[in-house]
Design a protein around this motif. Sequence first.
Motif, PDB file in Angstrom:
ATOM      1  N   VAL A 255       0.863  -1.186   0.000  1.00 16.06           N
ATOM      2  CA  VAL A 255       0.000   0.000   0.000  1.00 16.06           C
ATOM      3  C   VAL A 255       0.899   1.235   0.000  1.00 16.06           C
ATOM      4  CG1 VAL A 255      -1.817   1.252   1.203  1.00 16.06           C
ATOM      5  CG2 VAL A 255      -1.787  -1.248   1.235  1.00 16.06           C
ATOM      6  N   VAL A 256       0.622   2.182  -0.897  1.00 21.66           N
ATOM      7  CA  VAL A 256       1.523   3.317  -1.090  1.00 21.66           C
ATOM      8  C   VAL A 256       0.773   4.631  -0.966  1.00 21.66           C
ATOM      9  CG1 VAL A 256       3.048   1.993  -2.592  1.00 21.66           C
ATOM     10  CG2 VAL A 256       1.171   3.322  -3.599  1.00 21.66           C
ATOM     11  N   THR A 257       1.541   5.686  -0.711  1.00 24.08           N
ATOM     12  CA  THR A 257       1.015   7.043  -0.768  1.00 24.08           C
ATOM     13  C   THR A 257       1.258   7.593  -2.163  1.00 24.08           C
ATOM     14  OG1 THR A 257       1.449   7.430   1.582  1.00 24.08           O
ATOM     15  CG2 THR A 257       1.167   9.373   0.181  1.00 24.08           C
ATOM     16  N   VAL A 258       0.211   8.097  -2.787  1.00 26.45           N
ATOM     17  CA  VAL A 258       0.286   8.627  -4.145  1.00 26.45           C
ATOM     18  C   VAL A 258       0.264  10.149  -4.065  1.00 26.45           C
ATOM     19  CG1 VAL A 258      -0.820   8.714  -6.415  1.00 26.45           C
ATOM     20  CG2 VAL A 258      -0.886   6.600  -5.069  1.00 26.45           C
ATOM     21  N   LYS A 259       1.305  10.794  -4.579  1.00 30.07           N
ATOM     22  CA  LYS A 259       1.381  12.255  -4.588  1.00 30.07           C
ATOM     23  C   LYS A 259       1.380  12.743  -6.030  1.00 30.07           C
ATOM     24  CE  LYS A 259       3.790  12.694  -0.151  1.00 30.07           C
ATOM     25  NZ  LYS A 259       4.972  13.241   0.559  1.00 30.07           N
ATOM     26  N   ALA A 260       0.313  13.448  -6.379  1.00 27.88           N
ATOM     27  CA  ALA A 260       0.155  13.960  -7.742  1.00 27.88           C
ATOM     28  C   ALA A 260      -0.047  15.466  -7.665  1.00 27.88           C
ATOM     29  CB  ALA A 260      -1.027  13.294  -8.437  1.00 27.88           C
ATOM     30  N   GLY A 261       1.040  16.208  -7.782  1.00 32.25           N
ATOM     31  CA  GLY A 261       0.956  17.655  -7.628  1.00 32.25           C
ATOM     32  C   GLY A 261       0.563  18.003  -6.207  1.00 32.25           C
ATOM     33  N   SER A 262      -0.492  18.810  -6.063  1.00 33.93           N
ATOM     34  CA  SER A 262      -0.968  19.189  -4.731  1.00 33.93           C
ATOM     35  C   SER A 262      -1.923  18.162  -4.143  1.00 33.93           C
ATOM     36  CB  SER A 262      -1.667  20.553  -4.804  1.00 33.93           C
ATOM     37  OG  SER A 262      -2.777  20.502  -5.695  1.00 33.93           O
ATOM     38  N   SER A 263      -2.285  17.152  -4.923  1.00 30.26           N
ATOM     39  CA  SER A 263      -3.208  16.122  -4.469  1.00 30.26           C
ATOM     40  C   SER A 263      -2.447  14.945  -3.872  1.00 30.26           C
ATOM     41  CB  SER A 263      -4.078  15.637  -5.639  1.00 30.26           C
ATOM     42  OG  SER A 263      -4.944  14.606  -5.228  1.00 30.26           O
ATOM     43  N   GLN A 264      -3.048  14.334  -2.851  1.00 20.99           N
ATOM     44  CA  GLN A 264      -2.423  13.175  -2.216  1.00 20.99           C
ATOM     45  C   GLN A 264      -3.489  12.170  -1.836  1.00 20.99           C
ATOM     46  OE1 GLN A 264       0.770  13.822   0.658  1.00 20.99           O
ATOM     47  NE2 GLN A 264      -0.227  12.401   2.068  1.00 20.99           N
ATOM     48  N   GLY A 265      -3.181  10.900  -2.057  1.00 21.96           N
ATOM     49  CA  GLY A 265      -4.107   9.840  -1.709  1.00 21.96           C
ATOM     50  C   GLY A 265      -3.363   8.546  -1.507  1.00 21.96           C
ATOM     51  N   THR A 266      -4.083   7.443  -1.678  1.00 22.51           N
ATOM     52  CA  THR A 266      -3.528   6.115  -1.439  1.00 22.51           C
ATOM     53  C   THR A 266      -3.706   5.261  -2.680  1.00 22.51           C
ATOM     54  OG1 THR A 266      -4.170   6.332   0.888  1.00 22.51           O
ATOM     55  CG2 THR A 266      -3.611   4.135   0.132  1.00 22.51           C
ATOM     56  N   GLY A 267      -2.866   4.273  -2.833  1.00 22.58           N
ATOM     57  CA  GLY A 267      -2.977   3.296  -3.906  1.00 22.58           C
ATOM     58  C   GLY A 267      -2.439   1.956  -3.426  1.00 22.58           C
ATOM     59  N   PHE A 268      -2.658   0.920  -4.215  1.00 22.46           N
ATOM     60  CA  PHE A 268      -2.125  -0.400  -3.852  1.00 22.46           C
ATOM     61  C   PHE A 268      -1.831  -1.191  -5.116  1.00 22.46           C
ATOM     62  CE2 PHE A 268      -6.702  -0.729  -4.061  1.00 22.46           C
ATOM     63  CZ  PHE A 268      -6.946  -1.938  -4.697  1.00 22.46           C
ATOM     64  N   PHE A 269      -0.829  -2.053  -5.028  1.00 24.02           N
ATOM     65  CA  PHE A 269      -0.402  -2.838  -6.182  1.00 24.02           C
ATOM     66  C   PHE A 269      -1.355  -4.005  -6.409  1.00 24.02           C
ATOM     67  CE2 PHE A 269       3.442  -0.521  -5.261  1.00 24.02           C
ATOM     68  CZ  PHE A 269       3.982  -0.283  -6.513  1.00 24.02           C
ATOM     69  N   ILE A 293       5.406   8.000  -5.922  1.00 23.17           N
ATOM     70  CA  ILE A 293       4.888   6.867  -5.168  1.00 23.17           C
ATOM     71  C   ILE A 293       5.815   6.613  -3.982  1.00 23.17           C
ATOM     72  CG2 ILE A 293       4.193   4.444  -5.263  1.00 23.17           C
ATOM     73  CD1 ILE A 293       2.602   6.260  -7.156  1.00 23.17           C
ATOM     74  N   GLU A 294       5.269   6.635  -2.760  1.00 19.02           N
ATOM     75  CA  GLU A 294       6.070   6.410  -1.556  1.00 19.02           C
ATOM     76  C   GLU A 294       5.553   5.178  -0.820  1.00 19.02           C
ATOM     77  OE1 GLU A 294       5.935   9.950   0.771  1.00 19.02           O
ATOM     78  OE2 GLU A 294       7.275  11.071  -0.560  1.00 19.02           O
ATOM     79  N   THR A 295       6.462   4.288  -0.432  1.00 20.80           N
ATOM     80  CA  THR A 295       6.098   3.043   0.236  1.00 20.80           C
ATOM     81  C   THR A 295       6.266   3.167   1.750  1.00 20.80           C
ATOM     82  OG1 THR A 295       8.327   2.088   0.160  1.00 20.80           O
ATOM     83  CG2 THR A 295       6.938   1.793  -1.787  1.00 20.80           C
ATOM     84  N   VAL A 296       5.779   2.148   2.470  1.00 19.44           N
ATOM     85  CA  VAL A 296       5.866   2.137   3.920  1.00 19.44           C
ATOM     86  C   VAL A 296       7.312   2.109   4.402  1.00 19.44           C
ATOM     87  CG1 VAL A 296       5.707  -0.374   4.046  1.00 19.44           C
ATOM     88  CG2 VAL A 296       4.974   1.003   6.000  1.00 19.44           C
ATOM     89  N   SER A 297       8.210   1.565   3.591  1.00 17.64           N
ATOM     90  CA  SER A 297       9.619   1.480   3.970  1.00 17.64           C
ATOM     91  C   SER A 297      10.375   2.780   3.719  1.00 17.64           C
ATOM     92  CB  SER A 297      10.303   0.346   3.194  1.00 17.64           C
ATOM     93  OG  SER A 297      10.317   0.630   1.796  1.00 17.64           O
ATOM     94  N   GLY A 298       9.717   3.738   3.086  1.00 16.71           N
ATOM     95  CA  GLY A 298      10.365   5.007   2.796  1.00 16.71           C
ATOM     96  C   GLY A 298      10.930   5.113   1.390  1.00 16.71           C
ATOM     97  N   ARG A 299      10.833   4.032   0.621  1.00 14.82           N
ATOM     98  CA  ARG A 299      11.334   4.066  -0.749  1.00 14.82           C
ATOM     99  C   ARG A 299      10.370   4.864  -1.637  1.00 14.82           C
ATOM    100  NH1 ARG A 299      13.893  -1.126  -3.482  1.00 14.82           N
ATOM    101  NH2 ARG A 299      14.459   0.612  -4.837  1.00 14.82           N
TER     102      ARG A 299
END
Length: 453
Positions: A255-269, A293-299
């Motif tokens: 499960v990742v954090t999705v950052k698209a410009g000023s918008s932020q949400g969640t996504g999953f593979f 795309i940012e993961t729980v591990s910080g990558r």
Amino acid sequence: MKRIKATLISLSYLAFIGISSTYAPEISAVKINCESPVHRGKHKDCVDKDGNPRRKELIDPDTGLSVVELESDILWNRVPKRRKVPYGQIVKLVSGFDKSIEYVVYDRNYKFSYPYESTVFTKWSTDYVRGLWSLKAGCGLLACSYGYETAGGEIPSPLEIKFAGKTYSLYGDDGIFMLPNAFVNDVKNAKSYDGLSIRVDKTVVPIGEETVEKMSALYKKSIKQWKIPKINIAIKSIKEKPSIREIAGGSLPSVVTVKAGSSQGTGFFVTDDGKLITNRHVVSGSYNKEILIETVSGRSYKGKVIFVSRDDDFAIISVSGTNLPKALPICYSNYPTAGEDVIALGSPLGLSNTVTRGIVSAVRRSGNDFDSIVMAGSSLIQTDAAINPGNSGGPLLNENGEVIGVNTFGKTSSEGLNFAVSIVDLLQRIKVKRPGGLDSFDMKLNSCGNKFN
């Protein structure tokens, strides 16, 4: 020679007093130069309905539309007076930061009811409407220049809009509301102005006719048609009825954090080769630029939008890089039932790796109440698991940690009324086949189509 001069004088006189003559030459209309000091901000063709100077329009090479170009990194509701937002014109917003492009139409309208005046500022794109409103009291009969503001801010959720005899209830965050595809099509195909209006704080405010005309032109030429990507769902090995702690530990890496410009949400593979699902409104306005795309591990990874469904508010992002997170197991064989335990994962209000728990309250077929969210007939999973801004696009899991839905919205005027779109419906919409094949019959799969360890 004298006769010729007399004739010319006579024709001039006839033209002067407004009498036509078959011998008078045709006089062409004079083109107004709105950039000249004589007409700038003064001539009727050079100002909008509020008396603000109209911006010079150019032909956009990508769409063929007549547009005004503006810098998108300037907040539209914080523009200084000397750079007023142009109303009733198609505006091409270009980011000076990453060169991303978005097309919008701005509108400002009023509703006067003595002694109050409601003012609504709206920004319409092909995907969403964003709005601010203010309420002034102490207004006179003709103007409200000396009134004082008693309420206002971002337009609250839900927002009601009405056009062509249809009313839509839109649910959104931070004053941003996704536009139903049915509404966009009605505006696009409108033959004439059909009374677009919005309801804010029990007050109905009309949207300008010129704004709707520009919206119609924009929707006809700037909506991208997406090719359905090939998605292969795999059978996954899972543990039967693991603990919440085990589900969270095994699922959050995907499960990742999705950052698209000023918008932020969640996504999953959903695939092991880097395809992930999120909500359309998370990536709206960022279709032509890289997604962080940012993961729980910080990558961190870079992603690109490869598909958008305007009917069911979801998008697919292709992520590139090495050591990508694995796909979550998908429940692709049945729908949940009321009373089942569920877990919602996401990044509400930017707080990544958040886990909330609840039950399935009901599984509903979308109808008039939800046609602004998903296509009519789609399955919506109602749950009391908390879904807040930022959870959008995250997975809703069953008691085995399998994805049963994509978290989409919560009814902000109520508690415990949160909704996810069924993952089965979304995958069927993009023609994804059930995983496995003839060999899968020997695997002793569970009811969702996965196998227990």
